[in-house]
Scaffold this motif. Structure first.
Motif, PDB file in Angstrom:
ATOM      1  N   CYS A 206      -6.442  -1.833   3.476  1.00  0.00           N
ATOM      2  CA  CYS A 206      -6.208  -0.894   4.574  1.00  0.00           C
ATOM      3  C   CYS A 206      -6.629   0.527   4.211  1.00  0.00           C
ATOM      4  N   CYS A 207      -6.207   0.999   3.041  1.00  0.00           N
ATOM      5  CA  CYS A 207      -6.433   2.404   2.680  1.00  0.00           C
ATOM      6  C   CYS A 207      -7.150   2.575   1.342  1.00  0.00           C
TER       7      CYS A 207
ATOM      8  N   CYS B 228       0.843  -1.194   0.000  1.00  0.00           N
ATOM      9  CA  CYS B 228       0.000   0.000   0.000  1.00  0.00           C
ATOM     10  C   CYS B 228       0.882   1.250   0.000  1.00  0.00           C
TER      11      CYS B 228
ATOM     12  N   SER C 132      -5.869  -1.839  -1.988  1.00  0.00           N
ATOM     13  CA  SER C 132      -5.381  -2.220  -0.660  1.00  0.00           C
ATOM     14  C   SER C 132      -6.545  -2.187   0.322  1.00  0.00           C
TER      15      SER C 132
ATOM     16  N   CYS D  47       0.113   3.466   3.522  1.00  0.00           N
ATOM     17  CA  CYS D  47       0.556   3.073   4.868  1.00  0.00           C
ATOM     18  C   CYS D  47       1.699   2.062   4.854  1.00  0.00           C
TER      19      CYS D  47
HETATM   20 ZN    ZN Z   1      -2.746   1.039   3.477  1.00  0.00          ZN
END
Ligand code: ZN
Lengths: 131, 235
Positions: free
Chosen positions: A94-95, A75, A92, A78
């Motif tokens: 996460c983000c 990613c 991703s 992050c």
């Molecule tokens: Zn991320």
């Protein structure tokens, strides 16, 4: 099928490798490949074309062993690594970033060759003759 | 019996093709021309686009086409009609071009002209979305075409080619009003697998977008062509 062309490339590399051992002929038991999942190679198809191609050659009987390498992205926001999923448009988790950096999964690599030299005199190096 | 041995190679599986591709690229660089590898699925409109682009750029650049798609003689004639030499490449029914095939095409090309006089060499790859991206031919830039008629999820289903492309042309945009697809979605899906490539929507029929595409091309030619004392200018 493009696996045929890939096998041809692989055999060219193997022939070059064999020449490094001349005049001895290595008996190859296994050729290890790393094949990323983010390539257009079908591992089963590659093994099949290999088996056909090596028949009656110096590589007859050598097994092609494929180690699959999974697609891993990183990613960009992050820095976490993740497994990009086509169902999630490779973003991703996460983000929600697009797939920018690929850590692994693009490999098409000959990793190693397992082999031996037989004790057959014809294959052995000529003994040094005393001066 | 001897001990079993293991050699660690760490060699690219396609090293043989890679070497030939580098050899081709050395020629291209010596001739100071830009080589484009144009890829798409069958029927994405490569020939129609080429016809428009060759006609529009013929005044600015000396060009030639290496034709790897199994098109009819008629297609070659359409392209030659704008005064650009077209050399067919024998693919032997392969599903992609490789560097050796392009090398064979270059030999034929050199019987007709001196490549050092060229600014731009187009390599039209076999119509196939799967494997041409894995086989470099020595190109400086990869251009992928995606027709709006192919739907908006193609970049996610066949991501490798779109990942590798420097420029993706979304073709046949004149058909958008008649199709259940959105240009924004196609573009967004390309960006998911290749966030930084150029994405240019075009229509060879209406001419829309061609100017932007030709501007992109000109920038690429300018980037590789002059070995001027640019080192002093660029920071
Ligand atoms: Zn991320």
């Amino acid at each position: 099928m493009h696996e045929v062309d890939m096998t041809r490339c692989l055999l060219l590399s193997m022939n070059e490798w064999k020449q490094q051992h001349e005049p001895r002929i290595p008996r190859v038991s296994q050729v290890h490949l790393q094949v990323g999942s983010f390539t257009c190679v079908e591992p089963d198809q590659l093994v099949f074309t290999w088996r056909v191609a090596v028949q009656n050659t110096w590589l007859d009987g050598a097994e092609l062993v494929i180690e699959p390498v999974p697609l891993v992205g990183r990613c960009v926001r992050c820095n976490a690594t993740y497994s990009p999923d086509p169902e999630q448009a490779y973003r991703s988790p996460c983000c929600q970033q697009p797939m920018e950096e690929i850590v692994s999964g693009r490999e098409l690599r000959i990793r190693s060759v397992d082999y031996a030299f037989s004790d057959h005199p014809a294959d052995a190096l000529p003994a040094a003759t005393p001066a | 019996m001897h001990m079993p041995l293991e050699d660690t190679l760490g060699l690219n599986l396609l090293a043989a093709n890679q070497h030939q591709a580098e050899h081709n690229r050395e020629h291209f660089d010596a001739w100071r021309l830009l080589c484009l590898n144009v890829m798409s699925s069958p029927g994405a409109g490569k020939t129609s686009l080429l016809e428009r682009s060759l006609a529009a750029l013929a005044g600015a650049y000396a060009m030639a086409v290496l034709e790897g798609d199994m098109t009819t003689q008629l297609d070659a004639e359409r392209l030659e009609a704008v005064g650009v030499p077209v050399v067919p490449i024998t693919t032997g029914r392969s599903c992609h071009l490789d560097a050796a095939m392009v090398s064979g095409g270059l030999k034929l090309l050199r019987q007709r002209l001196d490549p050092a006089e060229l600014d731009l060499l187009w390599v039209e790859n076999v119509g196939n979305l799967v494997c041409p991206a894995e086989f470099e031919v020595g190109e400086h830039r990869k251009v992928a075409l995606l027709s709006v008629t192919e739907g908006d999820d193609k970049p996610l289903k066949y991501p490798v080619m779109f990942r590798e492309a420097h420029c993706v042309l979304i073709t046949k945009i004149d058909l958008l009003p008649y199709l259940p697809v959105q240009l924004e979605r196609i573009e967004a899906h390309i960006r998911q697998v290749n966030p930084h490539c150029a994405v240019i929507p075009v229509s060879a029929t209406s001419g829309e977008g061609l100017e932007a595409w030709h501007q992109w091309l000109k920038a690429q030619v300018a980037a590789i062509a002059p070995a001027a004392p640019a080192a002093l200018v660029s920071a």
